[in-house]
Design a protein around this motif. Structure first.
Motif, PDB file in Angstrom:
ATOM      1  N   HIS A   6       1.106  -0.439   9.815  1.00  0.00           N
ATOM      2  CA  HIS A   6       1.439   0.729   8.988  1.00  0.00           C
ATOM      3  C   HIS A   6       1.250   2.045   9.763  1.00  0.00           C
ATOM      4  O   HIS A   6       1.912   3.034   9.469  1.00  0.00           O
ATOM      5  N   SER A   7       0.372   2.043  10.757  1.00  0.00           N
ATOM      6  CA  SER A   7       0.164   3.267  11.531  1.00  0.00           C
ATOM      7  C   SER A   7       1.429   3.658  12.309  1.00  0.00           C
ATOM      8  O   SER A   7       1.659   4.839  12.561  1.00  0.00           O
ATOM      9  N   GLY A  48      -1.507  -6.092   6.174  1.00  0.00           N
ATOM     10  CA  GLY A  48      -1.950  -6.733   7.411  1.00  0.00           C
ATOM     11  C   GLY A  48      -3.398  -6.437   7.752  1.00  0.00           C
ATOM     12  O   GLY A  48      -4.115  -7.307   8.240  1.00  0.00           O
ATOM     13  N   VAL A  49      -3.865  -5.230   7.482  1.00  0.00           N
ATOM     14  CA  VAL A  49      -5.258  -4.887   7.787  1.00  0.00           C
ATOM     15  C   VAL A  49      -6.186  -5.387   6.675  1.00  0.00           C
ATOM     16  O   VAL A  49      -7.213  -6.019   6.935  1.00  0.00           O
ATOM     17  N   ASP A  97      -4.372  -5.001  -5.196  1.00  0.00           N
ATOM     18  CA  ASP A  97      -3.093  -4.557  -4.653  1.00  0.00           C
ATOM     19  C   ASP A  97      -2.137  -4.418  -5.835  1.00  0.00           C
ATOM     20  O   ASP A  97      -2.456  -4.811  -6.959  1.00  0.00           O
ATOM     21  N   LYS A 106       1.092 -10.166  -2.238  1.00  0.00           N
ATOM     22  CA  LYS A 106      -0.089  -9.842  -1.435  1.00  0.00           C
ATOM     23  C   LYS A 106      -1.348 -10.420  -2.078  1.00  0.00           C
ATOM     24  O   LYS A 106      -2.250 -10.884  -1.382  1.00  0.00           O
ATOM     25  N   VAL A 148      -8.027   0.398   2.123  1.00  0.00           N
ATOM     26  CA  VAL A 148      -7.222   0.018   3.287  1.00  0.00           C
ATOM     27  C   VAL A 148      -5.755   0.396   3.054  1.00  0.00           C
ATOM     28  O   VAL A 148      -4.845  -0.391   3.321  1.00  0.00           O
ATOM     29  N   ILE A 149      -5.550   1.597   2.504  1.00  0.00           N
ATOM     30  CA  ILE A 149      -4.190   2.098   2.253  1.00  0.00           C
ATOM     31  C   ILE A 149      -4.034   3.507   2.848  1.00  0.00           C
ATOM     32  O   ILE A 149      -3.071   3.775   3.550  1.00  0.00           O
ATOM     33  N   VAL A 202     -10.890   2.844   5.525  1.00  0.00           N
ATOM     34  CA  VAL A 202     -10.151   2.346   6.685  1.00  0.00           C
ATOM     35  C   VAL A 202      -8.744   2.955   6.750  1.00  0.00           C
ATOM     36  O   VAL A 202      -8.265   3.322   7.819  1.00  0.00           O
ATOM     37  N   VAL A 229      -5.529   5.293   6.816  1.00  0.00           N
ATOM     38  CA  VAL A 229      -5.365   6.621   7.417  1.00  0.00           C
ATOM     39  C   VAL A 229      -4.585   7.516   6.446  1.00  0.00           C
ATOM     40  O   VAL A 229      -3.396   7.302   6.234  1.00  0.00           O
ATOM     41  N   CYS A 277     -14.074   4.262   9.065  1.00  0.00           N
ATOM     42  CA  CYS A 277     -13.978   3.113   9.961  1.00  0.00           C
ATOM     43  C   CYS A 277     -12.840   3.343  10.941  1.00  0.00           C
ATOM     44  O   CYS A 277     -11.697   3.514  10.541  1.00  0.00           O
ATOM     45  N   TYR A 312     -10.966   1.681  14.127  1.00  0.00           N
ATOM     46  CA  TYR A 312     -10.743   0.479  14.944  1.00  0.00           C
ATOM     47  C   TYR A 312     -11.796  -0.596  14.677  1.00  0.00           C
ATOM     48  O   TYR A 312     -12.232  -1.296  15.590  1.00  0.00           O
ATOM     49  N   ARG A 320       2.707  -9.019   8.019  1.00  0.00           N
ATOM     50  CA  ARG A 320       3.064  -8.471   9.325  1.00  0.00           C
ATOM     51  C   ARG A 320       4.422  -9.014   9.766  1.00  0.00           C
ATOM     52  O   ARG A 320       4.670 -10.218   9.681  1.00  0.00           O
TER      53      ARG A 320
HETATM   54  P1  PAD Z   1       0.404  -2.324   4.833  1.00  0.00           P
HETATM   55  O1  PAD Z   1       1.533  -1.451   4.464  1.00  0.00           O
HETATM   56  O2  PAD Z   1       0.666  -3.656   5.445  1.00  0.00           O
HETATM   57  O3  PAD Z   1      -0.531  -2.586   3.549  1.00  0.00           O
HETATM   58  C1  PAD Z   1      -0.817  -1.634   2.565  1.00  0.00           C
HETATM   59  C2  PAD Z   1      -1.039  -2.407   1.243  1.00  0.00           C
HETATM   60  O4  PAD Z   1      -1.438  -1.489   0.238  1.00  0.00           O
HETATM   61  C3  PAD Z   1       0.238  -3.084   0.723  1.00  0.00           C
HETATM   62  O5  PAD Z   1      -0.032  -4.444   0.452  1.00  0.00           O
HETATM   63  C4  PAD Z   1       0.573  -2.304  -0.559  1.00  0.00           C
HETATM   64  O6  PAD Z   1       1.173  -3.123  -1.547  1.00  0.00           O
HETATM   65  C5  PAD Z   1      -0.799  -1.812  -0.981  1.00  0.00           C
HETATM   66  N1  PAD Z   1      -0.783  -0.612  -1.835  1.00  0.00           N
HETATM   67  C6  PAD Z   1      -0.042   0.513  -1.680  1.00  0.00           C
HETATM   68  N2  PAD Z   1      -0.350   1.413  -2.630  1.00  0.00           N
HETATM   69  C7  PAD Z   1      -1.303   0.848  -3.409  1.00  0.00           C
HETATM   70  C8  PAD Z   1      -2.051   1.288  -4.547  1.00  0.00           C
HETATM   71  N3  PAD Z   1      -1.866   2.500  -5.075  1.00  0.00           N
HETATM   72  N4  PAD Z   1      -2.971   0.447  -5.079  1.00  0.00           N
HETATM   73  C9  PAD Z   1      -3.170  -0.783  -4.563  1.00  0.00           C
HETATM   74  N5  PAD Z   1      -2.502  -1.255  -3.472  1.00  0.00           N
HETATM   75  C10 PAD Z   1      -1.580  -0.455  -2.912  1.00  0.00           C
HETATM   76  O7  PAD Z   1      -0.530  -1.471   5.807  1.00  0.00           O
HETATM   77  P2  PAD Z   1      -1.564  -1.973   6.924  1.00  0.00           P
HETATM   78  O8  PAD Z   1      -2.411  -3.038   6.344  1.00  0.00           O
HETATM   79  O9  PAD Z   1      -0.848  -2.189   8.205  1.00  0.00           O
HETATM   80  O10 PAD Z   1      -2.423  -0.640   7.125  1.00  0.00           O
HETATM   81  C11 PAD Z   1      -3.248  -0.159   6.071  1.00  0.00           C
HETATM   82  C12 PAD Z   1      -3.832   1.198   6.423  1.00  0.00           C
HETATM   83  O11 PAD Z   1      -4.779   1.047   7.490  1.00  0.00           O
HETATM   84  C13 PAD Z   1      -2.826   2.224   6.913  1.00  0.00           C
HETATM   85  O12 PAD Z   1      -3.179   3.486   6.400  1.00  0.00           O
HETATM   86  C14 PAD Z   1      -3.019   2.202   8.425  1.00  0.00           C
HETATM   87  O13 PAD Z   1      -2.572   3.404   9.032  1.00  0.00           O
HETATM   88  C15 PAD Z   1      -4.517   2.049   8.459  1.00  0.00           C
HETATM   89  C16 PAD Z   1      -5.084   1.634   9.776  1.00  0.00           C
HETATM   90  N6  PAD Z   1      -6.280   2.168  10.115  1.00  0.00           N
HETATM   91  C17 PAD Z   1      -6.880   1.863  11.280  1.00  0.00           C
HETATM   92  C18 PAD Z   1      -8.205   2.468  11.570  1.00  0.00           C
HETATM   93  O14 PAD Z   1      -8.694   2.361  12.707  1.00  0.00           O
HETATM   94  N7  PAD Z   1      -8.833   3.114  10.596  1.00  0.00           N
HETATM   95  C19 PAD Z   1      -6.291   0.950  12.160  1.00  0.00           C
HETATM   96  C20 PAD Z   1      -5.081   0.369  11.792  1.00  0.00           C
HETATM   97  C21 PAD Z   1      -4.468   0.704  10.590  1.00  0.00           C
END
Ligand code: PAD
Ligand code: ZN
Length: 368
Positions: free
Chosen positions: A41-42, A196-197, A217, A222, A261-262, A284, A286, A311, A313, A363
């Motif tokens: 998602h990033s 995925g995260v 979710d 999911k 994690v959204i 987690v 972003v 959090c 990485y 993913r």
């Molecule tokens: P993704 O798009 O695969 O998953 C997001 C999930 O959230 C999906 O399953 C959606 O259905 C669900 N969702 C969306 N809105 C809502 C809501 N209002 N209520 C409940 N569920 C909802 O994303 P991802 O898992 O690849 O990444 C998730 C986040 O983590 C994203 O913001 C990404 O940028 C961040 C991230 N952070 C780091 C870090 O180091 N902090 C590293 C990698 C990714």
């Protein structure tokens, strides 16, 4: 010349360029022939403006490949080695690395902000113009140059698609549960966002011995996947307030640990409001730059002794954590093949973003 998917402007479809020139690796850099790259998602967040990008830029930061060439002074890896790319190249010798917080590496941070490698410059051009590289990587390219400190050697028999996922989603998600949070055996854990995260947070919590794992979710597919990864209960956030439901499931106390994690303001509020007194909310996802955390200082934090913790990485020290995660995968405790919803070619990258937005996939993984 090689092929890469290039972001040319905000919300523009990525362009597939076939004229990308990749120069030779400089000192302490390695050239990688990419084996696979996950779509995280990033990547989408860079494209849609949630995160700052410097186009034209080769996106992609969740990758694995084979070292094709090494620059001067490279000592830790050799040509032919298989590696996972670490999007935080951990120098091992800065203020943070010396505190065993390599995920906050000072040198990496500067590179991430520059759109280049550790010296701020990029090794890729297209049509004579420089291409930035996301996260000192750029894994949406067949060939890339990354810092030596941005690779971790892996066994040659590890599937490249699985290895790629370790590079971001698994290190971040499993790490959030195993490193960032302090999960005690039997704890009630709530995970908001099961992409995925988030699915990796769920399996990290299972490995840490959580007693109950509540997956939240809005997408039923999911939530079904969340059960396969270790969730013991699910909440569809589209059908009622998740905070009220978590309170009901925990006798009114709240979860011991929650994870957001959204990356959305309202779900961050939920994560903070659904933990018990003395609980931990781990952030987690972003969010956009202007999202603020709204919490009453006394009633929300002091009196209830809540911990709100960011959090980055998965608080991972990659040279130690990547081998650990591979062991957990080999022993069957960490499910990684199951994360791969689709295997695609680099030409299908824009469809992969659409699938992510509709929530169809955990993913999509590009196989080169
Ligand atoms: P993704 O798009 O695969 O998953 C997001 C999930 O959230 C999906 O399953 C959606 O259905 C669900 N969702 C969306 N809105 C809502 C809501 N209002 N209520 C409940 N569920 C909802 O994303 P991802 O898992 O690849 O990444 C998730 C986040 O983590 C994203 O913001 C990404 O940028 C961040 C991230 N952070 C780091 C870090 O180091 N902090 C590293 C990698 C990714
Ligand atoms: Zn990522």
């Amino acid at each position: 010349m090689s092929k890469a998917a290039v972001m040319t402007g905000q919300n523009q479809p990525l362009e597939i360029r076939t004229d990308v020139e990749v120069e030779a690796p400089r000192a302490k850099e390695v050239k990688i022939r990419m084996g696979a790259s996950g779509v995280c998602h990033s990547d989408l967040s860079m494209l849609n403006g949630t995160m700052f990008a410097m186009p034209p830029i080769v996106l992609g930061h969740e990758g694995a490949g084979v070292i094709e060439e090494i620059g001067p002074d490279v000592t830790s890896v050799a040509v032919g080695d298989h590696v996972v790319i670490s999007w935080v190249p951990q120098c091992g010798d800065c203020f943070f690395c010396n505190k065993e917080q390599g995920y906050l590496c000072e040198n990496a941070n500067a590179a991430l902000a520059s759109g280049g490698l550790l010296d701020g410059t990029t090794r890729m051009t297209s049509g004579g113009a420089p291409l930035s590289q996301m996260a000192a990587a750029g894994t949406f390219g067949e060939v890339s140059i990354v810092p030596e400190s941005g690779v971790v050697k892996i066994p040659n028999d590890l599937d490249m698609k699985v290895a790629a996922l370790i590079g971001c989603g698994v290190l971040t998600g499993a790490g959030a549960a195993m490193n960032t949070a302090d999960i005690k055996p039997g704890d009630v854990v709530a995970v908001i966002g099961c992409g995925g995260v988030g699915l990796n947070v769920i399996q990290g919590a299972r490995i840490k011995g959580a007693g109950e794992i509540i997956a939240i979710d809005m997408n039923e597919t999911k939530l079904q996947m969340a059960k396969e990864f270790g969730a013991t209960a699910t909440i569809n956030a589209a059908q009622g307030d998740p905070v009220a439901q978590v309170m009901e499931m925990t006798g009114g106390h709240g979860a011991d640990v929650s994870f957001e994690v959204i990356g959305l303001g309202p779900t961050i509020d939920q994560a903070i409001n659904m933990i018990r007194r003395g609980g931990q909310a781990i952030l987690v996802g972003v969010p956009k730059m202007d999202v603020m955390i709204q919490v009453p200082a006394f009633l929300g934090v002091v009196l209830n002794e809540k911990t709100i913790k960011g959090c980055w990485y998965g608080s991972s020290n990659v040279q130690k954590d990547v081998p650990k995660l591979i062991e957990l995968y080999k022993s069957g405790e960490l499910k990684l093949d199951e994360l791969i919803s689709r295997t695609i070619s680099i030409d299908e990258i824009n469809e992969a973003f659409e699938a992510m937005e509709t929530g169809e996939v955990a993913r999509s993984v590009i196989q080169y």
